[in-house]
Design a protein around this motif. Structure first.
Motif, PDB file in Angstrom:
ATOM      1  N   ASP A   1      36.726  58.373  37.187  1.00 27.83           N
ATOM      2  CA  ASP A   1      37.576  59.203  36.350  1.00 27.83           C
ATOM      3  C   ASP A   1      39.037  58.761  36.376  1.00 27.83           C
ATOM      4  O   ASP A   1      39.871  59.321  35.686  1.00 27.83           O
ATOM      5  CB  ASP A   1      37.475  60.673  36.772  1.00 27.83           C
ATOM      6  CG  ASP A   1      37.931  60.898  38.203  1.00 27.83           C
ATOM      7  OD1 ASP A   1      37.888  59.942  38.994  1.00 27.83           O
ATOM      8  OD2 ASP A   1      38.330  62.035  38.521  1.00 27.83           O
ATOM      9  N   ASP A   2      39.366  57.777  37.164  1.00 29.65           N
ATOM     10  CA  ASP A   2      40.740  57.284  37.242  1.00 29.65           C
ATOM     11  C   ASP A   2      41.049  56.494  35.978  1.00 29.65           C
ATOM     12  O   ASP A   2      40.330  55.552  35.642  1.00 29.65           O
ATOM     13  CB  ASP A   2      40.898  56.398  38.475  1.00 29.65           C
ATOM     14  CG  ASP A   2      42.345  56.045  38.778  1.00 29.65           C
ATOM     15  OD1 ASP A   2      43.115  55.805  37.825  1.00 29.65           O
ATOM     16  OD2 ASP A   2      42.698  55.998  39.960  1.00 29.65           O
ATOM     17  N   PRO A   3      42.106  56.847  35.245  1.00 25.23           N
ATOM     18  CA  PRO A   3      42.405  56.149  33.998  1.00 25.23           C
ATOM     19  C   PRO A   3      42.774  54.676  34.190  1.00 25.23           C
ATOM     20  O   PRO A   3      42.772  53.913  33.236  1.00 25.23           O
ATOM     21  CB  PRO A   3      43.585  56.938  33.414  1.00 25.23           C
ATOM     22  CG  PRO A   3      44.145  57.711  34.539  1.00 25.23           C
ATOM     23  CD  PRO A   3      43.035  57.928  35.523  1.00 25.23           C
ATOM     24  N   ARG A   4      43.018  54.268  35.413  1.00 25.17           N
ATOM     25  CA  ARG A   4      43.350  52.864  35.690  1.00 25.17           C
ATOM     26  C   ARG A   4      42.113  52.026  35.993  1.00 25.17           C
ATOM     27  O   ARG A   4      42.203  50.811  36.120  1.00 25.17           O
ATOM     28  CB  ARG A   4      44.313  52.792  36.864  1.00 25.17           C
ATOM     29  CG  ARG A   4      45.616  53.524  36.595  1.00 25.17           C
ATOM     30  CD  ARG A   4      46.414  53.725  37.835  1.00 25.17           C
ATOM     31  NE  ARG A   4      45.618  54.510  38.777  1.00 25.17           N
ATOM     32  CZ  ARG A   4      45.967  54.744  40.037  1.00 25.17           C
ATOM     33  NH1 ARG A   4      47.079  54.253  40.492  1.00 25.17           N
ATOM     34  NH2 ARG A   4      45.205  55.456  40.829  1.00 25.17           N
ATOM     35  N   ALA A   5      40.941  52.666  36.103  1.00 23.03           N
ATOM     36  CA  ALA A   5      39.732  51.970  36.553  1.00 23.03           C
ATOM     37  C   ALA A   5      39.351  50.811  35.637  1.00 23.03           C
ATOM     38  O   ALA A   5      39.000  49.732  36.119  1.00 23.03           O
ATOM     39  CB  ALA A   5      38.575  52.968  36.671  1.00 23.03           C
ATOM     40  N   GLU A   6      39.413  51.005  34.335  1.00 18.60           N
ATOM     41  CA  GLU A   6      39.007  49.939  33.425  1.00 18.60           C
ATOM     42  C   GLU A   6      39.920  48.724  33.546  1.00 18.60           C
ATOM     43  O   GLU A   6      39.445  47.582  33.601  1.00 18.60           O
ATOM     44  CB  GLU A   6      38.992  50.449  31.977  1.00 18.60           C
ATOM     45  CG  GLU A   6      38.414  49.436  31.015  1.00 18.60           C
ATOM     46  CD  GLU A   6      38.348  49.948  29.582  1.00 18.60           C
ATOM     47  OE1 GLU A   6      37.890  49.171  28.739  1.00 18.60           O
ATOM     48  OE2 GLU A   6      38.745  51.103  29.309  1.00 18.60           O
ATOM     49  N   ALA A   7      41.217  48.965  33.622  1.00 18.28           N
ATOM     50  CA  ALA A   7      42.155  47.850  33.794  1.00 18.28           C
ATOM     51  C   ALA A   7      41.904  47.141  35.120  1.00 18.28           C
ATOM     52  O   ALA A   7      41.951  45.900  35.195  1.00 18.28           O
ATOM     53  CB  ALA A   7      43.599  48.343  33.708  1.00 18.28           C
ATOM     54  N   ALA A   8      41.612  47.902  36.164  1.00 16.18           N
ATOM     55  CA  ALA A   8      41.322  47.300  37.471  1.00 16.18           C
ATOM     56  C   ALA A   8      40.077  46.425  37.405  1.00 16.18           C
ATOM     57  O   ALA A   8      40.052  45.319  37.973  1.00 16.18           O
ATOM     58  CB  ALA A   8      41.160  48.397  38.521  1.00 16.18           C
ATOM     59  N   GLN A   9      39.051  46.882  36.704  1.00 19.03           N
ATOM     60  CA  GLN A   9      37.833  46.073  36.549  1.00 19.03           C
ATOM     61  C   GLN A   9      38.137  44.775  35.809  1.00 19.03           C
ATOM     62  O   GLN A   9      37.626  43.715  36.171  1.00 19.03           O
ATOM     63  CB  GLN A   9      36.773  46.871  35.793  1.00 19.03           C
ATOM     64  CG  GLN A   9      36.177  47.989  36.597  1.00 19.03           C
ATOM     65  CD  GLN A   9      35.224  48.842  35.761  1.00 19.03           C
ATOM     66  OE1 GLN A   9      35.406  49.006  34.565  1.00 19.03           O
ATOM     67  NE2 GLN A   9      34.224  49.389  36.419  1.00 19.03           N
ATOM     68  N   LEU A  10      38.969  44.859  34.782  1.00 22.88           N
ATOM     69  CA  LEU A  10      39.325  43.655  34.022  1.00 22.88           C
ATOM     70  C   LEU A  10      40.108  42.674  34.890  1.00 22.88           C
ATOM     71  O   LEU A  10      39.911  41.451  34.797  1.00 22.88           O
ATOM     72  CB  LEU A  10      40.130  44.040  32.776  1.00 22.88           C
ATOM     73  CG  LEU A  10      39.330  44.769  31.695  1.00 22.88           C
ATOM     74  CD1 LEU A  10      40.256  45.435  30.685  1.00 22.88           C
ATOM     75  CD2 LEU A  10      38.373  43.812  31.007  1.00 22.88           C
ATOM     76  N   LEU A  11      40.972  43.181  35.739  1.00 16.83           N
ATOM     77  CA  LEU A  11      41.731  42.299  36.629  1.00 16.83           C
ATOM     78  C   LEU A  11      40.835  41.663  37.684  1.00 16.83           C
ATOM     79  O   LEU A  11      41.034  40.496  38.046  1.00 16.83           O
ATOM     80  CB  LEU A  11      42.891  43.064  37.261  1.00 16.83           C
ATOM     81  CG  LEU A  11      44.002  43.415  36.273  1.00 16.83           C
ATOM     82  CD1 LEU A  11      44.973  44.409  36.871  1.00 16.83           C
ATOM     83  CD2 LEU A  11      44.714  42.159  35.789  1.00 16.83           C
ATOM     84  N   ARG A  12      39.831  42.384  38.154  1.00 15.27           N
ATOM     85  CA  ARG A  12      38.852  41.783  39.070  1.00 15.27           C
ATOM     86  C   ARG A  12      38.094  40.650  38.370  1.00 15.27           C
ATOM     87  O   ARG A  12      37.846  39.600  38.947  1.00 15.27           O
ATOM     88  CB  ARG A  12      37.884  42.835  39.585  1.00 15.27           C
ATOM     89  CG  ARG A  12      38.469  43.714  40.642  1.00 15.27           C
ATOM     90  CD  ARG A  12      37.408  44.637  41.242  1.00 15.27           C
ATOM     91  NE  ARG A  12      38.046  45.622  42.070  1.00 15.27           N
ATOM     92  CZ  ARG A  12      38.419  46.840  41.651  1.00 15.27           C
ATOM     93  NH1 ARG A  12      38.159  47.228  40.431  1.00 15.27           N
ATOM     94  NH2 ARG A  12      39.025  47.681  42.468  1.00 15.27           N
ATOM     95  N   ALA A  13      37.736  40.893  37.110  1.00 17.29           N
ATOM     96  CA  ALA A  13      37.053  39.849  36.331  1.00 17.29           C
ATOM     97  C   ALA A  13      37.964  38.639  36.160  1.00 17.29           C
ATOM     98  O   ALA A  13      37.507  37.490  36.239  1.00 17.29           O
ATOM     99  CB  ALA A  13      36.622  40.395  34.973  1.00 17.29           C
ATOM    100  N   ALA A  14      39.256  38.877  35.947  1.00 18.26           N
ATOM    101  CA  ALA A  14      40.211  37.774  35.804  1.00 18.26           C
ATOM    102  C   ALA A  14      40.265  36.950  37.088  1.00 18.26           C
ATOM    103  O   ALA A  14      40.268  35.708  37.042  1.00 18.26           O
ATOM    104  CB  ALA A  14      41.601  38.320  35.459  1.00 18.26           C
ATOM    105  N   ARG A  15      40.285  37.619  38.216  1.00 16.22           N
ATOM    106  CA  ARG A  15      40.320  36.898  39.498  1.00 16.22           C
ATOM    107  C   ARG A  15      39.036  36.091  39.717  1.00 16.22           C
ATOM    108  O   ARG A  15      39.084  34.968  40.222  1.00 16.22           O
ATOM    109  CB  ARG A  15      40.561  37.870  40.639  1.00 16.22           C
ATOM    110  CG  ARG A  15      41.992  38.385  40.620  1.00 16.22           C
ATOM    111  CD  ARG A  15      42.349  39.098  41.898  1.00 16.22           C
ATOM    112  NE  ARG A  15      43.761  39.401  41.881  1.00 16.22           N
ATOM    113  CZ  ARG A  15      44.266  40.626  41.899  1.00 16.22           C
ATOM    114  NH1 ARG A  15      43.464  41.667  41.936  1.00 16.22           N
ATOM    115  NH2 ARG A  15      45.558  40.804  41.888  1.00 16.22           N
ATOM    116  N   ARG A  16      37.892  36.667  39.328  1.00 18.62           N
ATOM    117  CA  ARG A  16      36.624  35.926  39.442  1.00 18.62           C
ATOM    118  C   ARG A  16      36.663  34.674  38.563  1.00 18.62           C
ATOM    119  O   ARG A  16      36.200  33.603  38.961  1.00 18.62           O
ATOM    120  CB  ARG A  16      35.439  36.810  39.061  1.00 18.62           C
ATOM    121  CG  ARG A  16      35.008  37.765  40.156  1.00 18.62           C
ATOM    122  CD  ARG A  16      33.674  38.431  39.860  1.00 18.62           C
ATOM    123  NE  ARG A  16      33.685  39.187  38.618  1.00 18.62           N
ATOM    124  CZ  ARG A  16      34.065  40.459  38.492  1.00 18.62           C
ATOM    125  NH1 ARG A  16      34.481  41.127  39.550  1.00 18.62           N
ATOM    126  NH2 ARG A  16      34.040  41.063  37.327  1.00 18.62           N
TER     127      ARG A  16
END
Length: 139
Positions: free
Chosen positions: A12-27
């Motif tokens: 429910d954290d509104p930052r979660a989607e951006a955080a997932q995208l940044l994890r994908a960027a690091r991968r």
């Protein structure tokens, strides 16, 4: 994907989607996919724009910008740089980015995400003052 932080559900954290995208960027950086990492960072910056509430200053003189307007400019500058990796127009077609440049842009996007407010119930808990402790006097 469900995010956990200290055992709490963050879906429910509104930052979660951006955080997932940044994890994908690091991968993608680990796989040496520089353009892919830049694309994921760009997508994260778009989510940050949507969630931040930072107001765009328009043509306001830079010295007259509010704090939020300055954050909006910073985000825009990083987004503009990440856009060049995927938009190959007359100017940006000559741009090439090193792994370190891509890493820097992903890191800047992650840093901006930390400035986006937490949901109120979490930020209120975090911002409660710590119990008073007596500080040692300066020597």
């Amino acid at each position: 994907m469900v995010l956990l932080h200290q055992g709490r559900l963050l879906a429910d954290d509104p930052r979660a989607e951006a955080a997932q995208l940044l994890r994908a960027a690091r991968r993608r950086l680990l796989d040496d996919d520089i353009d892919g990492a830049m694309l994921e960072a760009r997508r994260a910056l778009e989510r940050i724009k949507e969630r931040s509430g930072w107001k765009w200053p328009g043509g306001k003189d830079r010295l007259q910008r509010t704090q939020d307007e300055r954050w909006a400019w910073i985000r825009f500058a990083v987004e503009d740089q990440t856009s060049a990796a995927v938009h190959r127009d007359a100017v940006t077609s000559a741009f090439t980015y090193s792994r370190n440049e891509a890493r820097a842009l992903v890191s800047i996007a992650a840093a901006l995400l930390t400035v986006v407010d937490e949901p109120p119930e979490r930020s209120e808990r975090v911002r409660q003052p710590a119990p008073h402790t007596r500080a040692a006097p300066f020597s």
